[in-house]
Design an enzyme around this catalytic site. Structure first.
Site, PDB file in Angstrom:
ATOM      1  N   THR A  80     -29.629  14.149   9.545  1.00 52.81           N
ATOM      2  CA  THR A  80     -28.476  13.276   9.802  1.00 52.81           C
ATOM      3  C   THR A  80     -27.936  13.427  11.218  1.00 52.81           C
ATOM      4  OG1 THR A  80     -27.026  14.962   8.876  1.00 52.81           O
ATOM      5  CG2 THR A  80     -27.677  13.168   7.400  1.00 52.81           C
ATOM      6  N   GLY A  81     -28.554  14.298  12.027  1.00 54.55           N
ATOM      7  CA  GLY A  81     -28.111  14.469  13.414  1.00 54.55           C
ATOM      8  C   GLY A  81     -28.760  13.444  14.335  1.00 54.55           C
ATOM      9  N   ASP A  92     -30.996  13.864  16.845  1.00 52.06           N
ATOM     10  CA  ASP A  92     -32.439  14.006  17.023  1.00 52.06           C
ATOM     11  C   ASP A  92     -33.192  13.755  15.727  1.00 52.06           C
ATOM     12  OD1 ASP A  92     -31.550  14.791  19.476  1.00 52.06           O
ATOM     13  OD2 ASP A  92     -32.652  16.688  19.532  1.00 52.06           O
ATOM     14  N   ARG A  94     -23.166  17.826   1.271  1.00 52.61           N
ATOM     15  CA  ARG A  94     -21.944  17.355   1.950  1.00 52.61           C
ATOM     16  C   ARG A  94     -22.254  16.266   2.975  1.00 52.61           C
ATOM     17  NH1 ARG A  94     -23.322  22.009   4.781  1.00 52.61           N
ATOM     18  NH2 ARG A  94     -23.859  21.442   6.910  1.00 52.61           N
ATOM     19  N   ALA A 110     -31.842  21.487  12.280  1.00 58.03           N
ATOM     20  CA  ALA A 110     -30.517  21.815  11.731  1.00 58.03           C
ATOM     21  C   ALA A 110     -29.865  22.920  12.549  1.00 58.03           C
ATOM     22  CB  ALA A 110     -30.649  22.269  10.279  1.00 58.03           C
ATOM     23  N   THR A 163     -33.030  25.518  23.244  1.00 62.87           N
ATOM     24  CA  THR A 163     -32.111  24.793  24.122  1.00 62.87           C
ATOM     25  C   THR A 163     -32.000  25.399  25.522  1.00 62.87           C
ATOM     26  OG1 THR A 163     -29.757  24.311  24.473  1.00 62.87           O
ATOM     27  CG2 THR A 163     -30.237  26.172  23.069  1.00 62.87           C
ATOM     28  N   GLU A 195     -29.354  25.809  26.969  1.00 63.39           N
ATOM     29  CA  GLU A 195     -28.163  26.680  26.986  1.00 63.39           C
ATOM     30  C   GLU A 195     -28.567  28.152  27.027  1.00 63.39           C
ATOM     31  OE1 GLU A 195     -24.750  25.977  27.079  1.00 63.39           O
ATOM     32  OE2 GLU A 195     -25.401  23.938  27.493  1.00 63.39           O
ATOM     33  N   TYR A 225     -23.286  30.115  20.617  1.00 65.58           N
ATOM     34  CA  TYR A 225     -24.360  29.153  20.304  1.00 65.58           C
ATOM     35  C   TYR A 225     -25.653  29.566  20.992  1.00 65.58           C
ATOM     36  CZ  TYR A 225     -27.053  24.778  20.805  1.00 65.58           C
ATOM     37  OH  TYR A 225     -28.054  23.827  20.835  1.00 65.58           O
ATOM     38  N   LYS A 273     -29.238  30.784  19.418  1.00 64.15           N
ATOM     39  CA  LYS A 273     -30.487  30.052  19.702  1.00 64.15           C
ATOM     40  C   LYS A 273     -31.567  30.971  20.270  1.00 64.15           C
ATOM     41  CE  LYS A 273     -30.042  25.607  18.629  1.00 64.15           C
ATOM     42  NZ  LYS A 273     -30.979  24.873  17.771  1.00 64.15           N
TER      43      LYS A 273
END
Ligand code: NDP
Ligand code: GDP
Length: 330
Positions: free
Chosen positions: A11-12, A14, A36, A82, A126, A128, A150, A154
């Site tokens: 549902t994101g 990507d 959810r 996810a 990522t 990041e 985050y 990762k």
């Protein structure tokens, strides 16, 4: 029979673009989705593919649901997208971020190892992870220096992917993707926050846009281009890790300029600096070196930043105009 793929984070942003690409390539696409999120498939609707995906309920924190999803889908490829993916939130919910964005990866790898270790695996790493950059241009060999919970989570996901490849000879790849955006990017990310505000300002719904540090630089590309690189990684003879980037970097300020100019406005008349949006530790600049992806995968970013931002502003203008019409007709 069609090849099956299982996508976590369907549902994101990507997840939606990747699912579209896989469907176009003739895959049966299974989307792994927490209950959810079941009313949250607006991105799949936006790309007109919501009816073409088979949803399997589950959560990457629950290994048993992953094992069931692998058995049910008979997937030959699994894309782990996810995550708790917003850097800002990771300071507010660092433990949840570690669990979902970090430990979630080993949950998927274990589910594969226990079910069928020949399944190919993609991990969404990522830029990041480079954080406080150690080289002006970041490649697969650049050391990491995370600047947020985050990024730290990762890095665990990245190394555990490599570790399972080396320990169990699994076909596990990690794509180190630089920021990529689209009209269905989450509204909390800076590009989409800007393009949404540009539309609302142009159409008279607001006057100001509150931003944090606008002198930071990012290497932004188009999500529609980047999902192709994910797929290519799993089609190679051997598993490997790749930087996926445009090789150009731009300040948030200049990105704002492109967005406002597209509708005949000047960003400086509307942008207000608000320290609420400063981060406890900032990633000042990211610039990817995508040479390996070009050489080995034959992949290159096709969409320029101006094309991307124009596409996003146009989509937000259309959406906001529709919202205004709906309100007017009530
Ligand atoms: P999004 O935030 O748009 O999507 C993340 C997805 O993960 C959502 O579908 C979300 O569902 C789902 N999710 C969250 N928690 C769980 C859970 N416990 N179990 C199952 N699913 C869960 O991210 P993007 O599409 O932008 O990014 C995809 C991946 O790529 C992420 O891992 C992100 O960190 C990474 N990445 C993204 C970059 C980018 O610029 N977009 C750059 C580099 C890496 P819900 O919304 O219902 O919680
Ligand atoms: P990130 O690179 O994954 O953190 O992607 P974001 O789009 O969230 O942020 C990109 C950069 O824009 C970061 O350096 C932020 O500090 C900076 N930025 C400046 N103002 C804002 C803002 O209002 N919202 C967000 N999300 N980022 C901002």
């Amino acid at each position: 029979m069609n090849k099956s793929a299982l996508v976590t984070g369907i549902t994101g942003q990507d997840g939606a673009y990747l699912a579209k690409l896989l469907l176009e390539k003739g895959y049966r696409v299974y989307g792994f989705m927490p209950r959810r999120s079941s009313s949250m498939n607006w991105r799949l609707q936006y790309l007109n593919i919501d009816q073409d995906i088979e949803i399997i309920e589950g959560d990457i924190m629950d290994v048993s649901s992953l094992i069931r999803a692998i058995k049910k889908s008979q997937a030959r490829e699994i894309y782990n997208l996810a995550a708790q993916s917003f850097v800002g939130t990771s300071w507010e919910q660092p433990i949840l971020t570690a669990q979902v964005t970090g430990l979630g990866v080993v949950n998927v790898l274990e589910a594969i190892r226990l079910t069928d270790p020949s399944i190919r695996f993609y991990q969404a790493s990522t830029s990041e992870m480079f954080g406080l950059i150690q080289e002006a241009e970041q490649s697969e060999k650049t050391p990491f220096y995370p600047r947020s919970p985050y990024a730290a989570a990762k890095i665990y996901g990245h190394w555990i992917t490599i570790n399972y490849r080396e320990s169990f000879k699994m076909f596990a790849c990690s794509g180190i993707l630089f920021n990529h955006e689209s009209p269905i990017r989450g509204i909390e990310f800076v590009t989409r926050k800007v393009t949404d505000a540009v539309a609302r300002i142009k159409l008279g719904l607001q006057k100001e846009l509150f931003l944090g540090n606008i002198d930071v630089k990012r290497d932004w590309g188009y999500a529609g281009d980047y999902v192709e690189a994910m797929w290519l990684m799993l089609q190679q003879e051997t598993p490997d890790d790749y930087v996926v980037a445009t090789g150009r970097t731009t300040t948030v300020r200049d990105m704002c300029d492109i967005a406002f100019k597209h509708v005949g406005l000047f960003y400086d008349d509307h942008v207000v600096i608000d320290p609420r949006f400063y981060r406890p530790a900032e990633v000042e600049v990211l610039l990817g070196n995508p040479a390996k992806a070009k050489e080995k995968l034959g992949w290159e970013a096709k969409t320029s930043l101006a094309e991307l931002i124009h596409m996003m502003v146009d989509a937000d203008m259309e959406r906001v105009e529709r919202e205004i019409k709906m309100l007017g007709s009530r």
